[in-house]
Every structure is written in C-alpha cells, then in structure tokens.
Design a protein around this motif. Structure first.
Motif, PDB file in Angstrom:
ATOM      1  N   LEU A  83       0.955  -4.133   6.723  1.00  0.00           N
ATOM      2  CA  LEU A  83       1.456  -5.061   5.434  1.00  0.00           C
ATOM      3  C   LEU A  83       3.241  -5.017   5.975  1.00  0.00           C
ATOM      4  CD1 LEU A  83      -0.245  -3.085   2.616  1.00  0.00           C
ATOM      5  CD2 LEU A  83      -0.929  -5.208   3.780  1.00  0.00           C
ATOM      6  N   LEU A 139       5.507  -2.908  -2.742  1.00  0.00           N
ATOM      7  CA  LEU A 139       5.992  -3.387  -1.525  1.00  0.00           C
ATOM      8  C   LEU A 139       7.519  -3.708  -2.279  1.00  0.00           C
ATOM      9  CD1 LEU A 139       3.911  -5.790   0.502  1.00  0.00           C
ATOM     10  CD2 LEU A 139       4.905  -3.792   1.327  1.00  0.00           C
ATOM     11  N   SER A 165       4.731  -6.598   8.247  1.00  0.00           N
ATOM     12  CA  SER A 165       5.345  -7.703   8.777  1.00  0.00           C
ATOM     13  C   SER A 165       5.927  -7.314  10.180  1.00  0.00           C
ATOM     14  CB  SER A 165       6.333  -8.772   8.215  1.00  0.00           C
ATOM     15  OG  SER A 165       5.697  -9.031   7.019  1.00  0.00           O
ATOM     16  N   ALA A 193       7.867   0.126   1.300  1.00  0.00           N
ATOM     17  CA  ALA A 193       6.557   0.233   0.832  1.00  0.00           C
ATOM     18  C   ALA A 193       6.053   1.665   0.536  1.00  0.00           C
ATOM     19  CB  ALA A 193       5.520  -0.272   1.969  1.00  0.00           C
ATOM     20  N   GLN A 236      -2.572   2.710   7.190  1.00  0.00           N
ATOM     21  CA  GLN A 236      -2.767   1.761   6.209  1.00  0.00           C
ATOM     22  C   GLN A 236      -1.590   0.683   5.791  1.00  0.00           C
ATOM     23  OE1 GLN A 236      -4.187   3.763   2.685  1.00  0.00           O
ATOM     24  NE2 GLN A 236      -5.879   2.333   2.083  1.00  0.00           N
ATOM     25  N   LEU A 237      -0.507   1.243   5.899  1.00  0.00           N
ATOM     26  CA  LEU A 237       0.655   0.363   5.568  1.00  0.00           C
ATOM     27  C   LEU A 237       1.116  -0.427   6.740  1.00  0.00           C
ATOM     28  CD1 LEU A 237       3.068   2.836   3.443  1.00  0.00           C
ATOM     29  CD2 LEU A 237       1.697   0.752   2.830  1.00  0.00           C
TER      30      LEU A 237
END
Length: 272
Positions: free
Chosen positions: A155, A8, A157, A21, A151-152
């Motif tokens: 993460l 990140l 937000s 990311a 999957q991302l």
C-alpha cells in the motif's frame, strides 16, 4: 492475514510525497517517501531509533526492480550513507512504543531477506544477513510484526520491488483440491501445465511442463525464458522444461507464452 483497518496519511497532501501508514490496534507504523524528499525524511523523528527499512528502485541495465533491505539504529544516519545509491523510494517501519531492539530488527531483516531471495522478478541487492536469535516469546512477537509489515508494504507505492514478498496462491492450497473448476490446464505437444487465476494475474503450478524450443518469431519471450532458466525457475528435463516452483505471471496469456515458447492469439487455458 487478519482483516485490518489501515490509516494512510499524506503529510503534504501529495500521493507521491511522504506518507505514513498504521494498522488499528498495532504498535507499528510505516513512513515512506521518494528520494526527492530526502531532506524532509531526514527530519522525521521516527527515524532516529532502531528501524527496519527498504530501498526500492530499478536496475539501469536489466530494467528489473531492485530492493535493498536494511536495519539501523538510526535510519536517518543510514539514509545519508545511502544517498549516492540508486534508489527511488524508501520505507521504514517503526514501533510507536519504542519496543524494537537491535536484536529485533536484525531478526526482521534476516527473515525479510530470506523471503525476498525466493523471488525471480526482483533483484535483491543484499543477499545475506546474520539475522538474530531471539527468545521464543520475542520471536513470536516479531513474527506478528513481520506479518503487519508485509500487509502494509503493497500500500506504500514503493514500485514493483515489493513483489518479492507477494504471497502466491499455492498449488498446495486446499481450495485447489476442493474446487477443481478453478484449476486450468494448458497443453501443447504432449506437455501439460496447470495453474489458476489470482488477484494479481495467473499462477502456474510447480512441476508444470513447457516446450523446450522457442518459436522463431518470439525474441522477447525467448529472452524471458532464458532468464527464467538462468534463475532456476525453469529447468530442462529431457525434451521439455519444468517449473521448479509456483510462479505468478501478470496474466494467463503471459503465462501461456512462456509455456508455449511464444505468443499466439488462441485459447490457451481450459478447465481440466
């Protein structure tokens, strides 16, 4: 999903600003940011070619998370068109080797919309997509790309809207069969619901039963149950309600309140 090393990067050092990311050994990359940083986002070179993107926000009337899934040959041009739309966060997924074609991103858009429309907790602003027919090898490659996107997403937000893609630990999971101690039961007035704890809260299994009559003092729970009936998560079956699918709640007590027609401070769930 496969184990992954994820990098990140906060482009201006601010967690709420623009961030990127990446996953090791994957050609994809995510760029995310808030509406307040739109001017800077429009300057990102990664957003000038075919991409899949997400807009998230909150509906002013229902207070439900909102999600728009789009595809564009230039996300920059599309974001300018979306500037007046009510959204808080955007995330776009790109291919670092410039391998995504129009057909690829249309396929991804269609697959993502189909998944999102199974959610009862997120308002999906586009409910249909033509998708795209791909050669078998391309489809397999895009299915891998899709897995990395999912999957991302949690993460980045983006708010609760990405809960539309949350993977629920299903009652069909063999682990539930082999480990009966993980399955809990909630019984009331002869009706029974089954479920188990998850990393995000508590999942109630499909075909679980709930009382049909709300407690007199449970206005908040009554409204939620009415919404679940409207959405088809609960259906009336003679003198009780039935869950039509596995559904994840924020906690065991939140699940039990829906099953019992209101909140009570006693022991809801037991092994069995």
């Amino acid at each position: 999903m496969q184990p992954a090393t994820i990098k990140l990067f906060l482009t201006d050092g601010k967690p709420a600003g623009i961030r990127t990311a990446e996953i090791s050994n994957w050609t994809g990359k995510a760029i995310a940011g808030p509406h307040s940083e739109l001017t800077k986002l429009l300057q990102r070179e990664e957003l000038l070619s075919p991409r899949i993107y997400f807009l998230t926000g909150v509906d002013a009337e229902t207070d439900m998370p909102t999600l728009y899934i789009g595809e564009a040959e230039s996300v920059v041009k599309r974001l300018k068109q979306h500037d007046k739309r009510e959204w808080n966060q955007v995330a776009a997924f790109v291919s670092k080797d410039e391998n995504l074609t129009k057909a690829h991103i249309r396929y991804l858009e269609g697959a993502l919309i189909v998944r999102a429309n199974h959610s009862n907790t997120v308002q999906v602003l586009n409910n249909a997509s033509s998708g795209a027919k791909l050669p078998e090898s391309d489809q397999a490659e895009m299915d891998v790309f899709l897995e990395k996107v999912l999957q991302l997403l949690p993460l980045l937000s983006l708010g609760n809207a990405v809960d539309a893609f949350k993977i629920i630990e299903s009652n069909d999971d063999p682990l539930n069969i082999n480990n009966s101690e993980s399955v809990l039961t909630c019984s009331i007035k002869g009706f029974t619901a089954k479920g188990k704890r998850t990393a995000n809260g508590f999942v109630v299994f499909k075909d679980s039963q709930a009382v049909a009559i709300d407690r007199a003092s449970s206005n908040r729970i009554k409204k939620k149950r009415e919404q679940y009936l409207k959405d088809g998560l609960l259906v009336l079956n003679d003198d009780h309600l039935v869950f039509t699918q596995d559904y994840e709640f924020s906690s065991p007590s939140a699940a039990a309140a829906i099953i019992r027609g209101g909140s009570r401070y006693d022991h809801f769930w037991c092994i069995g």
